[in-house]
Design an enzyme around this catalytic site. Sequence first.
Site, PDB file in Angstrom:
ATOM      1  NE  ARG A   7      -4.363   5.319   1.054  1.00  0.00           N
ATOM      2  CZ  ARG A   7      -3.734   4.242   1.995  1.00  0.00           C
ATOM      3  NH1 ARG A   7      -2.632   4.239   2.337  1.00  0.00           N
ATOM      4  NH2 ARG A   7      -4.797   3.244   2.360  1.00  0.00           N
TER       5      ARG A   7
ATOM      6  CE1 TYR B 204     -12.166  -2.587   5.449  1.00  0.00           C
ATOM      7  CE2 TYR B 204     -10.343  -3.677   5.053  1.00  0.00           C
ATOM      8  CZ  TYR B 204     -10.930  -2.410   5.443  1.00  0.00           C
ATOM      9  OH  TYR B 204      -9.999  -1.510   5.685  1.00  0.00           O
TER      10      TYR B 204
ATOM     11  CE  LYS C 188      -8.342  -2.069   9.586  1.00  0.00           C
ATOM     12  NZ  LYS C 188      -7.343  -1.546   8.614  1.00  0.00           N
TER      13      LYS C 188
ATOM     14  CG  ASN D 290      -5.592  -9.302   4.680  1.00  0.00           C
ATOM     15  OD1 ASN D 290      -5.621  -8.369   5.527  1.00  0.00           O
ATOM     16  ND2 ASN D 290      -6.464  -9.741   4.230  1.00  0.00           N
TER      17      ASN D 290
ATOM     18  CG  ASP E 286      -4.635  -1.618  10.086  1.00  0.00           C
ATOM     19  OD1 ASP E 286      -3.725  -2.247  11.128  1.00  0.00           O
ATOM     20  OD2 ASP E 286      -5.044  -1.851   9.082  1.00  0.00           O
ATOM     21  CG  ASP E 287      -3.928   2.929   6.490  1.00  0.00           C
ATOM     22  OD1 ASP E 287      -4.380   1.837   5.953  1.00  0.00           O
ATOM     23  OD2 ASP E 287      -4.764   4.086   6.710  1.00  0.00           O
TER      24      ASP E 287
ATOM     25  CD  GLU F 153      -8.421   1.582   7.770  1.00  0.00           C
ATOM     26  OE1 GLU F 153      -7.896   1.424   8.932  1.00  0.00           O
ATOM     27  OE2 GLU F 153      -8.140   1.090   6.708  1.00  0.00           O
ATOM     28  CG  ASP F 154      -8.123   3.827   3.661  1.00  0.00           C
ATOM     29  OD1 ASP F 154      -6.919   3.108   4.268  1.00  0.00           O
ATOM     30  OD2 ASP F 154      -8.854   2.853   3.273  1.00  0.00           O
TER      31      ASP F 154
ATOM     32  CG  ASN G 153      -2.074  -5.019  -1.921  1.00  0.00           C
ATOM     33  OD1 ASN G 153      -1.710  -6.045  -2.116  1.00  0.00           O
ATOM     34  ND2 ASN G 153      -1.750  -4.457  -0.658  1.00  0.00           N
TER      35      ASN G 153
HETATM   36  P1  NAD Z   1       4.449   5.336  -1.834  1.00  0.00           P
HETATM   37  O1  NAD Z   1       3.853   6.067  -3.220  1.00  0.00           O
HETATM   38  O2  NAD Z   1       4.367   6.204  -0.556  1.00  0.00           O
HETATM   39  O3  NAD Z   1       5.816   4.535  -2.260  1.00  0.00           O
HETATM   40  C1  NAD Z   1       6.128   4.243  -3.666  1.00  0.00           C
HETATM   41  C2  NAD Z   1       7.622   4.006  -3.503  1.00  0.00           C
HETATM   42  O4  NAD Z   1       7.993   3.202  -4.484  1.00  0.00           O
HETATM   43  C3  NAD Z   1       8.324   5.484  -3.733  1.00  0.00           C
HETATM   44  O5  NAD Z   1       9.499   5.514  -2.882  1.00  0.00           O
HETATM   45  C4  NAD Z   1       8.950   5.558  -5.416  1.00  0.00           C
HETATM   46  O6  NAD Z   1       9.937   5.932  -5.425  1.00  0.00           O
HETATM   47  C5  NAD Z   1       9.056   3.848  -5.367  1.00  0.00           C
HETATM   48  N1  NAD Z   1       9.079   3.583  -6.758  1.00  0.00           N
HETATM   49  C6  NAD Z   1       8.114   3.977  -7.507  1.00  0.00           C
HETATM   50  N2  NAD Z   1       8.468   3.196  -8.980  1.00  0.00           N
HETATM   51  C7  NAD Z   1       9.651   2.759  -8.662  1.00  0.00           C
HETATM   52  C8  NAD Z   1      10.554   2.157  -9.662  1.00  0.00           C
HETATM   53  N3  NAD Z   1      10.386   2.068 -10.984  1.00  0.00           N
HETATM   54  N4  NAD Z   1      11.619   1.282  -8.881  1.00  0.00           N
HETATM   55  C9  NAD Z   1      11.768   1.554  -7.658  1.00  0.00           C
HETATM   56  N5  NAD Z   1      11.053   2.179  -6.910  1.00  0.00           N
HETATM   57  C10 NAD Z   1      10.010   2.876  -7.363  1.00  0.00           C
HETATM   58  O7  NAD Z   1       3.342   4.112  -1.617  1.00  0.00           O
HETATM   59  P2  NAD Z   1       3.315   3.242  -0.405  1.00  0.00           P
HETATM   60  O8  NAD Z   1       2.090   3.777   0.648  1.00  0.00           O
HETATM   61  O9  NAD Z   1       4.577   3.164   0.515  1.00  0.00           O
HETATM   62  O10 NAD Z   1       2.640   1.950  -0.758  1.00  0.00           O
HETATM   63  C11 NAD Z   1       3.342   0.934  -1.702  1.00  0.00           C
HETATM   64  C12 NAD Z   1       2.637  -0.238  -2.089  1.00  0.00           C
HETATM   65  O11 NAD Z   1       2.680  -1.138  -0.932  1.00  0.00           O
HETATM   66  C13 NAD Z   1       1.290  -0.126  -2.502  1.00  0.00           C
HETATM   67  O12 NAD Z   1       1.061  -0.728  -3.554  1.00  0.00           O
HETATM   68  C14 NAD Z   1       0.648  -0.840  -1.201  1.00  0.00           C
HETATM   69  O13 NAD Z   1      -0.594  -1.483  -1.658  1.00  0.00           O
HETATM   70  C15 NAD Z   1       1.591  -1.599  -0.994  1.00  0.00           C
HETATM   71  N6  NAD Z   1       1.177  -2.059   0.639  1.00  0.00           N
HETATM   72  C16 NAD Z   1       0.839  -3.268   0.787  1.00  0.00           C
HETATM   73  C17 NAD Z   1       0.798  -3.785   2.091  1.00  0.00           C
HETATM   74  C18 NAD Z   1       0.020  -5.160   2.333  1.00  0.00           C
HETATM   75  O14 NAD Z   1       0.042  -5.952   1.722  1.00  0.00           O
HETATM   76  N7  NAD Z   1       0.030  -5.468   3.798  1.00  0.00           N
HETATM   77  C19 NAD Z   1       0.877  -2.547   3.164  1.00  0.00           C
HETATM   78  C20 NAD Z   1       1.300  -1.285   2.807  1.00  0.00           C
HETATM   79  C21 NAD Z   1       1.470  -1.087   1.490  1.00  0.00           C
END
Ligand code: NAD
Length: 541
Positions: A148, A95, A166, A444, A260-261, A237-238, A400
Site C-alpha cells: 500500500r 519523499y 523515509k 504531516n 507510522d501510518d 511502513e505502507d 490525501n
Molecule cells: P479507509 O479506506 O480505511 O477509510 C475510509 C473511511 O471513509 C471508511 O470508513 C468509509 O466508510 C468512509 N467513507 C467513504 N466514503 C464516505 C462518505 N461518502 N461519507 C462518509 N464516510 C465515507 O482509509 P484510511 O486509511 O482511514 O484513510 C482515510 C484518508 O485519510 C486517506 O485519504 C488518507 O490519505 C488520509 N490520511 C491522512 C493522514 C495525514 O494527513 N496525516 C493520515 C492518515 C490518513
Amino acid sequence: MSTGTETGYALLRDPRRNKGTAFSMSERRQFGLEGLLPPTPLSLELQLARLQNELAELDSDLQRYLLLSDLQVRNETLFYALLMSDPARFMPIVYTPTVGEACQKFDHIYRHPRGLYLPITARGRVRELLRNWPQTDVRFIVVTDGERILGLGDLGVDGMGIPIGKLALYTACSGVPPHYCLPITLDVGTNNQAHLEDPLYLGLRQNRVRGEAYAEFVDEFVQAVQELYPACCIQWEDFANLNAAPILARYRDKICTFNDDIQGTAAVALAGIYGALHLSKKPLTEQRFLFLGGGSAATGIASLISQAMTMEGLTADEARKRNALFDINGLMVTSRTDLSEFQKPFALDHAPVSTFVEAVKALRPTGIIGVSTVPKLFNQAVIEAMAEINDRPIIFPYSNPTSRSECTAEEAYRWSDGRAIFASGSPFPPVEYGGKTFVPGQGNNVYIFPAMGMAVLATQARRITDEMFIIAAKAIAEQVTEANLASGLIYPPQSKIFTASLYAATEIAKYVFDRNLARVERPKDIAAFIQSSAYRPVYPE
Ligand code: NAD
C-alpha cells in the site's frame, strides 16, 4: 564494504568518507587523491551552491530526485547538508509526492543498489541475507512489503523508494545518524498485474503470499533482526490494512517497534488538536470530535485522542463518547449491525443519523476531522453549522491527496467567516480573507516520526508506547509560537523541523528514562544528550 581506510579511487567511492572536490590539498596528498580530482579544492558551501544551480536547471522534481539519489550514494555529507539547508523545500523531492512517482517508475529508472531486499523465497535464510548488509550496528530499520505504497496501491518491490526516502527524512529532520539506518523491502510477491507482466519488473514474479506463510516470514525477519541487531527499532511502513494492524499488535509489546501510518498519523492529528487548543483556549477534556470516515485513520486518531483525554482525567468511556465516527453508512451507533470489532468501541448510544450535517447539529462537535477519502463533504452547510455552534470551529480535512480533501482552506475560512482553526492532510497555500492572511497547517507525519526515531535511538528504548506518541504530539504543539498562531498556523513551520524534532525527542526520551524503558544510562542533561546524539552534515577533519 568500507573499511574506513580506503585511499585513492576507493575513497572517492565511499559515500560516507567522500568529500569530492572538498578534499583539501593535504588530504589529497595523504590519501593518494592528487591527480584524481580537479586541482582546486572547494568548500562545502560552494559545493552546495553548485548543487543548487544544478537543481535549478532541471525541469522536473523527478529529475531532481534522481540527482539527489545519485548524490546520496556518492557523497552522503553533501546530500544531507543540502537536505538540512532547507528541509521544507527538499522533503517533497526526496519523499512525497516525488518519491511516489519514483516508485512507480522504479524498474525503469533503477540505478544502483540501496537497502536490503528480502524475498520470501529466501525463507530460512533471512539472517544470512541480513548479514550481507555492510554495517554491523544497525539501530533503525524502515521496512515495507510494498502493498500500500502511499495512495498508489500495490507496487511490490518497487516500493523500496519509501523506506529509503523515509530514512533520509529521519536523518534530515532529527539527525538520526545515517550509518545506523537500514531500508528493507520484504518481497512477498505482488498482485499488481502490470508489474508482473513488465519484463523490467525487478521483484518476485508471483502473487502475494498470504496467511501463515506470510506471518512466518515476517516472524523470521523480526527474529533475525533481534539476533543481529538487538538495539534496533523496526518501523513498519505502507503495509496494507489487513497486515498493518495485526503486525503491530503482534510485536508492539515484545520489541521496540511502531507503525507510522497508524501511530504517527494519529499523533500528528493530536498535535494539531493541541495546537488548535492554544487558539480555542479550551481544554482537551471539553472537546467533542466528529470524524468523517470510520476506517483505520479515523479509529487510530480517535483512539489516541481518547487515550490523551483519559490521561487528563476522563474515564475511557467518557473519552470515547467524545470521539464519534460517521462513515459511508451514517453515524456509528450501537444499533448498527455492520460495524467491525475495531469500530464498535466508538459506537454511540444514539438514534441513527444519515447525513453529516445532521450529525454535526445533533452532536455539536468542537472539531470535525475528515478521513473519508472523499472530497467536498465538508460543504458550506457543514462548515456554517460548525461556525454557528463554535466561536473557533476546528476543521481538519485530512484526506490525501489535495484532490480528495474534504474542503479547501479557502472554503473553511470563507464559510466560517475567518473563524475556522484549519489544518489539512495535503498542503494548501496561504489564504487572504477579510484583510487577513491565514497560513494553513499541514498534518504531516514528519512532525512525529523523526522525533520518535531520534528518541528511541538515543535511549535504545525497549518499547514504544502510545503515551510516547501523546508526548510527541504535545511537544510539537508546544513549539507553535504566538506569531504562528496569529496567522492560524497550529503546527511549527516545516522550516523549523530539526529544532522541533529534537525538542520532541527530548520530551519522549525523558519519558523513556522515567519508565525505565531505556537501555542506556540516564544522562544528567537529556536535552544535551539528544543534541549530541544527532548527526550533523559536516566533513570529518
Ligand atoms: P479507509 O479506506 O480505511 O477509510 C475510509 C473511511 O471513509 C471508511 O470508513 C468509509 O466508510 C468512509 N467513507 C467513504 N466514503 C464516505 C462518505 N461518502 N461519507 C462518509 N464516510 C465515507 O482509509 P484510511 O486509511 O482511514 O484513510 C482515510 C484518508 O485519510 C486517506 O485519504 C488518507 O490519505 C488520509 N490520511 C491522512 C493522514 C495525514 O494527513 N496525516 C493520515 C492518515 C490518513
